[in-house]
Design a protein around this motif. Structure first.
Motif, short mmCIF file in Angstrom:
data_model
loop_
_atom_site.label_atom_id
_atom_site.label_comp_id
_atom_site.label_asym_id
_atom_site.label_seq_id
_atom_site.Cartn_x
_atom_site.Cartn_y
_atom_site.Cartn_z
N ALA A 179 -8.68 -68.26 21.00
CA ALA A 179 -9.21 -67.73 19.75
C ALA A 179 -8.07 -67.40 18.80
O ALA A 179 -7.00 -66.93 19.21
CB ALA A 179 -10.05 -66.49 20.01
N GLU A 205 -10.14 -64.41 13.92
CA GLU A 205 -11.55 -64.50 14.30
C GLU A 205 -12.12 -63.11 14.49
O GLU A 205 -11.43 -62.20 14.96
CB GLU A 205 -11.72 -65.35 15.56
CG GLU A 205 -11.38 -66.81 15.32
CD GLU A 205 -11.67 -67.68 16.53
OE1 GLU A 205 -12.54 -67.33 17.34
OE2 GLU A 205 -11.02 -68.74 16.65
N LEU A 225 -18.83 -67.82 20.99
CA LEU A 225 -18.98 -69.13 21.60
C LEU A 225 -17.97 -70.11 21.03
O LEU A 225 -17.67 -70.09 19.83
CB LEU A 225 -20.41 -69.63 21.32
CG LEU A 225 -20.70 -71.10 21.59
CD1 LEU A 225 -20.70 -71.39 23.08
CD2 LEU A 225 -22.04 -71.48 20.97
N SER A 226 -17.47 -71.00 21.89
CA SER A 226 -16.66 -72.12 21.42
C SER A 226 -16.86 -73.29 22.36
O SER A 226 -17.34 -73.15 23.49
CB SER A 226 -15.18 -71.74 21.32
OG SER A 226 -14.64 -71.45 22.59
N TYR A 227 -16.50 -74.46 21.87
CA TYR A 227 -16.55 -75.69 22.65
C TYR A 227 -15.17 -76.33 22.66
O TYR A 227 -14.48 -76.35 21.63
CB TYR A 227 -17.55 -76.68 22.07
CG TYR A 227 -18.99 -76.21 22.11
CD1 TYR A 227 -19.73 -76.25 23.29
CD2 TYR A 227 -19.61 -75.72 20.96
CE1 TYR A 227 -21.05 -75.83 23.33
CE2 TYR A 227 -20.93 -75.30 20.98
CZ TYR A 227 -21.65 -75.36 22.17
OH TYR A 227 -22.95 -74.94 22.19
N CYS A 242 -18.36 -75.94 27.38
CA CYS A 242 -18.83 -74.76 26.66
C CYS A 242 -18.10 -73.53 27.19
O CYS A 242 -18.06 -73.31 28.41
CB CYS A 242 -20.33 -74.60 26.85
SG CYS A 242 -21.02 -73.07 26.15
N ALA A 278 -19.32 -66.77 24.96
CA ALA A 278 -18.71 -65.65 24.25
C ALA A 278 -18.28 -64.55 25.22
O ALA A 278 -17.21 -63.95 25.05
CB ALA A 278 -19.70 -65.09 23.22
N ARG A 329 -11.11 -77.84 19.36
CA ARG A 329 -11.96 -76.67 19.58
C ARG A 329 -12.91 -76.51 18.41
O ARG A 329 -12.50 -76.51 17.26
CB ARG A 329 -11.10 -75.41 19.74
CG ARG A 329 -11.90 -74.11 19.93
CD ARG A 329 -10.93 -72.95 20.15
NE ARG A 329 -11.60 -71.69 20.39
CZ ARG A 329 -11.76 -70.73 19.48
NH1 ARG A 329 -11.26 -70.90 18.24
NH2 ARG A 329 -12.38 -69.60 19.78
N SER A 375 -16.04 -73.97 16.92
CA SER A 375 -16.70 -72.68 17.08
C SER A 375 -17.63 -72.44 15.89
O SER A 375 -17.32 -72.83 14.77
CB SER A 375 -15.68 -71.55 17.19
OG SER A 375 -14.74 -71.60 16.12
#
Length: 333
Positions: free
Chosen positions: A266, A270, A275-277, A304, A307, A324, A326
């Motif tokens: 991250a 932020e 959530l992020s991929y 995936c 969070a 990435r 998000s």
């Protein structure tokens, strides 16, 4: 209103791609994807145009929810996956790879307000990141300056709409932003990683004579003569390159020098855990951490990262190019 659910910690999980037939697609997507490895998503003989990486019906490939579809897992664990500030219990982003053997239709997507007028929850803003391109690759993003709505309507009727489009050459590594209301088209020559609002609304304006439904009046209602669409210059930071950062999503390239911890993924600006991929645009990787089996990420594989997730280490197994994605949470969507 924030979704309410148990704050259970979830380990990251690999998602199986879903292969989506399109009339303008290819019979074979190798070496990018080998659809024959997967039983779902294609009837024999149908050309493949899209590979959905986070579709609601995509199956989970690893972990305790292996075999379930993404939408069901999010509904079961909304707070753990989406985070406590998510305004709804559903997947926020549809991420896909687009393979165009022929021209797609000239089309436009509605914004949230127009989509809701016709009973849909949201519109579609999207972006395209060029994973590869041929020397003559092009896309259309927006209308040329000075084009009027009368000219757009006439172009639809007489087959000259392409003359009004703002055409962009596409090179590998380009990021192109396409906000809702932008008249656009994808043409052959590039392989595009698309990140978009999780919405299937497309209003076709012109389709090169194919026997598919057009949505002329709705498309004209959705069209904006001027939009923000176009190429986005990357923003370099010491630990990442930001490819695009807008109201619905953020897309970045993350360097992985041998390995990288989950805590470092991250960015410092932020708002909090979310959530992020993680997508392996090239090369392969491995995720390891306490409480879950190691996850092998193949080239073009997507993981995936919930969070409220387990800590892990990401290891480059060779040639890794990590992207990435998000979501952002606008106040009203």
């Amino acid at each position: 209103m924030a979704v309410q659910a148990s704050p259970q910690t979830l380990a990251p999980f690999l998602i199986e791609p879903r292969f989506v037939p399109r009339v303008w697609g290819f019979d074979d997507l190798r070496p990018w994807f080998d659809w024959s490895r997967f039983e779902k998503g294609r009837e024999a003989g149908d050309p493949l145009g899209e590979v959905w990486l986070t579709g609601d019906d995509c199956h989970i490939a690893t972990g305790p929810y292996s075999g379930k579809i993404l939408a069901d897992v999010i509904a079961q664990e909304p707070r753990a996956i989406l985070g406590p500030v998510a305004p709804r219990v559903e997947s926020p982003l549809l991420i896909k790879v687009i393979f165009a053997r022929e021209k797609l239709s000239v089309q436009v997507h509605p914004d949230d307000k127009l989509a809701q007028k016709y009973g849909d929850p949201r519109g579609k803003t999207e972006c395209w990141y060029a994973l590869d391109s041929q020397p003559d690759a092009q896309v259309a993003a927006g209308l040329k300056p000075g084009v009027t709505m009368d000219q757009v309507r006439a172009g639809i009727q007489n087959g000259t709409l392409e003359d009004s489009l703002n055409v962009l050459p596409v090179e590998r590594g380009d990021m192109i932003f396409v906000d809702a209301g932008t008249v656009h088209a994808i043409w052959p020559g590039s392989i595009l990683l698309e990140t978009q609002q999780n919405c299937a609304l497309t209003y076709r304006m012109y389709d090169y004579g194919r026997p598919r439904e057009l949505h002329i009046e709705k498309s004209l209602e959705a069209t904006r003569l001027t939009t923000r669409a176009g190429k986005v210059l990357p923003v370099s930071r010491p630990d990442r390159t930001i490819l695009v950062d807008v109201e619905y999503f953020r897309v970045e390239r993350l360097p992985v020098r041998s390995q990288r911890s989950s805590a470092s993924l991250a960015a410092s600006d932020e708002p909090g855990p979310g959530l992020s991929y993680l997508f392996a645009a090239a090369g392969s990787a491995r995720l390891t951490g306490e409480g879950f089996e190691p996850i092998e990420i193949p080239a073009r594989g997507l993981v995936c990262v919930p969070a409220v997730g387990s800590a892990f280490v990401l290891e480059d197994l060779g040639g890794l190019d990590l992207v990435r994605m998000s979501p952002r949470w606008p106040a009203a969507i």
